[in-house]
Design a protein around this motif. Structure first.
Motif, PDB file in Angstrom:
ATOM      1  N   SER A  10     -26.730 -12.959  40.173  1.00 24.88           N
ATOM      2  CA  SER A  10     -27.759 -13.955  39.835  1.00 24.88           C
ATOM      3  C   SER A  10     -27.154 -15.149  39.104  1.00 24.88           C
ATOM      4  CB  SER A  10     -28.870 -13.321  38.990  1.00 24.88           C
ATOM      5  OG  SER A  10     -28.370 -12.878  37.748  1.00 24.88           O
ATOM      6  N   HIS A  11     -26.153 -14.900  38.252  1.00 24.51           N
ATOM      7  CA  HIS A  11     -25.469 -15.990  37.556  1.00 24.51           C
ATOM      8  C   HIS A  11     -24.787 -16.920  38.561  1.00 24.51           C
ATOM      9  CE1 HIS A  11     -24.937 -13.181  33.830  1.00 24.51           C
ATOM     10  NE2 HIS A  11     -26.136 -13.750  33.866  1.00 24.51           N
ATOM     11  N   GLU A  19     -24.662 -21.981  41.466  1.00 27.23           N
ATOM     12  CA  GLU A  19     -24.407 -22.654  42.743  1.00 27.23           C
ATOM     13  C   GLU A  19     -25.578 -23.587  43.097  1.00 27.23           C
ATOM     14  OE1 GLU A  19     -21.907 -21.341  46.528  1.00 27.23           O
ATOM     15  OE2 GLU A  19     -23.730 -20.159  46.271  1.00 27.23           O
ATOM     16  N   GLN A  20     -26.805 -23.121  42.845  1.00 29.21           N
ATOM     17  CA  GLN A  20     -27.988 -23.959  43.102  1.00 29.21           C
ATOM     18  C   GLN A  20     -27.944 -25.229  42.251  1.00 29.21           C
ATOM     19  OE1 GLN A  20     -31.395 -21.449  42.381  1.00 29.21           O
ATOM     20  NE2 GLN A  20     -30.729 -19.936  43.886  1.00 29.21           N
ATOM     21  N   TRP A  21     -27.577 -25.061  40.973  1.00 27.56           N
ATOM     22  CA  TRP A  21     -27.470 -26.203  40.067  1.00 27.56           C
ATOM     23  C   TRP A  21     -26.405 -27.177  40.565  1.00 27.56           C
ATOM     24  CZ3 TRP A  21     -28.975 -27.499  34.761  1.00 27.56           C
ATOM     25  CH2 TRP A  21     -30.139 -26.832  34.363  1.00 27.56           C
ATOM     26  N   GLY A  52     -21.418 -33.733  38.060  1.00 32.20           N
ATOM     27  CA  GLY A  52     -21.788 -34.029  36.674  1.00 32.20           C
ATOM     28  C   GLY A  52     -22.394 -32.844  35.941  1.00 32.20           C
ATOM     29  N   VAL A  53     -22.923 -31.895  36.675  1.00 29.81           N
ATOM     30  CA  VAL A  53     -23.557 -30.739  36.051  1.00 29.81           C
ATOM     31  C   VAL A  53     -22.545 -29.865  35.315  1.00 29.81           C
ATOM     32  CG1 VAL A  53     -23.403 -29.040  37.933  1.00 29.81           C
ATOM     33  CG2 VAL A  53     -25.411 -29.047  36.442  1.00 29.81           C
ATOM     34  N   VAL A  54     -21.270 -30.011  35.644  1.00 34.85           N
ATOM     35  CA  VAL A  54     -20.215 -29.259  34.945  1.00 34.85           C
ATOM     36  C   VAL A  54     -20.267 -29.578  33.449  1.00 34.85           C
ATOM     37  CG1 VAL A  54     -17.713 -29.028  34.647  1.00 34.85           C
ATOM     38  CG2 VAL A  54     -18.711 -29.017  36.940  1.00 34.85           C
ATOM     39  N   PHE A  55     -20.613 -30.813  33.105  1.00 36.27           N
ATOM     40  CA  PHE A  55     -20.764 -31.174  31.691  1.00 36.27           C
ATOM     41  C   PHE A  55     -22.093 -30.669  31.135  1.00 36.27           C
ATOM     42  CE2 PHE A  55     -22.589 -34.042  28.527  1.00 36.27           C
ATOM     43  CZ  PHE A  55     -21.636 -33.967  27.526  1.00 36.27           C
ATOM     44  N   PHE A  56     -23.203 -31.027  31.779  1.00 39.85           N
ATOM     45  CA  PHE A  56     -24.526 -30.702  31.245  1.00 39.85           C
ATOM     46  C   PHE A  56     -24.766 -29.195  31.122  1.00 39.85           C
ATOM     47  CE2 PHE A  56     -25.213 -34.750  33.680  1.00 39.85           C
ATOM     48  CZ  PHE A  56     -25.255 -35.581  32.574  1.00 39.85           C
ATOM     49  N   ILE A  66     -20.959 -22.009  35.965  1.00 38.28           N
ATOM     50  CA  ILE A  66     -20.938 -23.280  36.702  1.00 38.28           C
ATOM     51  C   ILE A  66     -19.536 -23.633  37.195  1.00 38.28           C
ATOM     52  CG2 ILE A  66     -20.524 -24.843  34.743  1.00 38.28           C
ATOM     53  CD1 ILE A  66     -23.024 -25.357  37.668  1.00 38.28           C
ATOM     54  N   SER A  67     -18.521 -23.079  36.571  1.00 38.74           N
ATOM     55  CA  SER A  67     -17.137 -23.349  36.987  1.00 38.74           C
ATOM     56  C   SER A  67     -16.852 -22.793  38.379  1.00 38.74           C
ATOM     57  CB  SER A  67     -16.155 -22.734  35.990  1.00 38.74           C
ATOM     58  OG  SER A  67     -16.378 -23.258  34.700  1.00 38.74           O
TER      59      SER A  67
END
Length: 197
Positions: A91-92, A97-99, A106-110, A121-122
């Motif tokens: 689930s993680h 992946e969806q994010w 940019g989501v790597v920062f947020f 997210i990595s």
């Protein structure tokens, strides 16, 4: 907190700065606890504040690079098989992946400030072959304030450092809200730019 965590932190504290970095690299203990203990070490004079932040940033960044490389070279099949050993379940991986697909690089920062997707997210960043320089830059930019917050709180709490997660809540919640809002703004700007191109 378990005896194992206390024992691990006691051992790592004897290593000073490398111990802080190592504890964050292996990711067996939550980063908040490691950094809170790092703050306690600052309060005791074993390490200094800036050194602890640098060590935390190095360790936290390397930990994320491991996950990036796992995604880059192993992809989803590798992580589905071995993710449980680094405390990441299906689930993680799916949520991160969806994010990543929705918000882009940019989501790597947020995402560093948002529970569940913070660590995972990595993985999609690696799977999508995001440039490693950009990935590292975003990761460091998010890791530094995280380290500063928890090391500072651990320093202030002193011997009560083990309660750092509770004391951090009034600070972390606004960070989570701000990160979600900024991610949404980033997404809208990106979407608008696409439609105008």
């Amino acid at each position: 907190m378990t005896d194992f965590i206390y024992s691990a932190l006691l051992f790592l504290s004897q290593l000073g700065y490398p111990g802080i970095a190592l504890a964050l690299m292996v990711e067996i203990i939550p980063s908040e606890i490691v950094l809170g203990y790092g703050g306690y070490m600052v309060s005791q004079g074993h390490v200094n504040f800036i050194g602890a932040v640098i060590a935390g940033t190095i360790g936290g960044t390397i930990a994320q690079l491991f996950l990036y490389w796992a995604g880059f070279y192993g992809g989803r099949p590798f992580l589905q098989k071995y993710g449980k050993y680094i405390l990441l379940n299906q689930s993680h991986i799916d949520l991160s992946e969806q994010w990543f697909i929705k918000y882009g690089a940019g989501v790597v920062f947020f995402a560093r400030f948002i529970p569940v997707v913070r660590q995972a997210i990595s993985i999609p960043a690696g799977i999508s072959k995001m440039p490693i320089g950009k990935f590292t830059l975003y990761t460091v930019a998010a890791t530094v304030p995280w380290c500063i917050l928890f090391i500072y709180l651990g320093q202030v709490l002193g011997k009560n450092w083990s309660h750092v997660k509770e004391y951090a809540q009034p600070y972390v919640m606004p960070l989570i809200i701000a990160a979600i809002v900024l991610a949404a703004i980033y997404y809208l700007i990106k979407k608008t730019k696409k439609t105008t191109d």
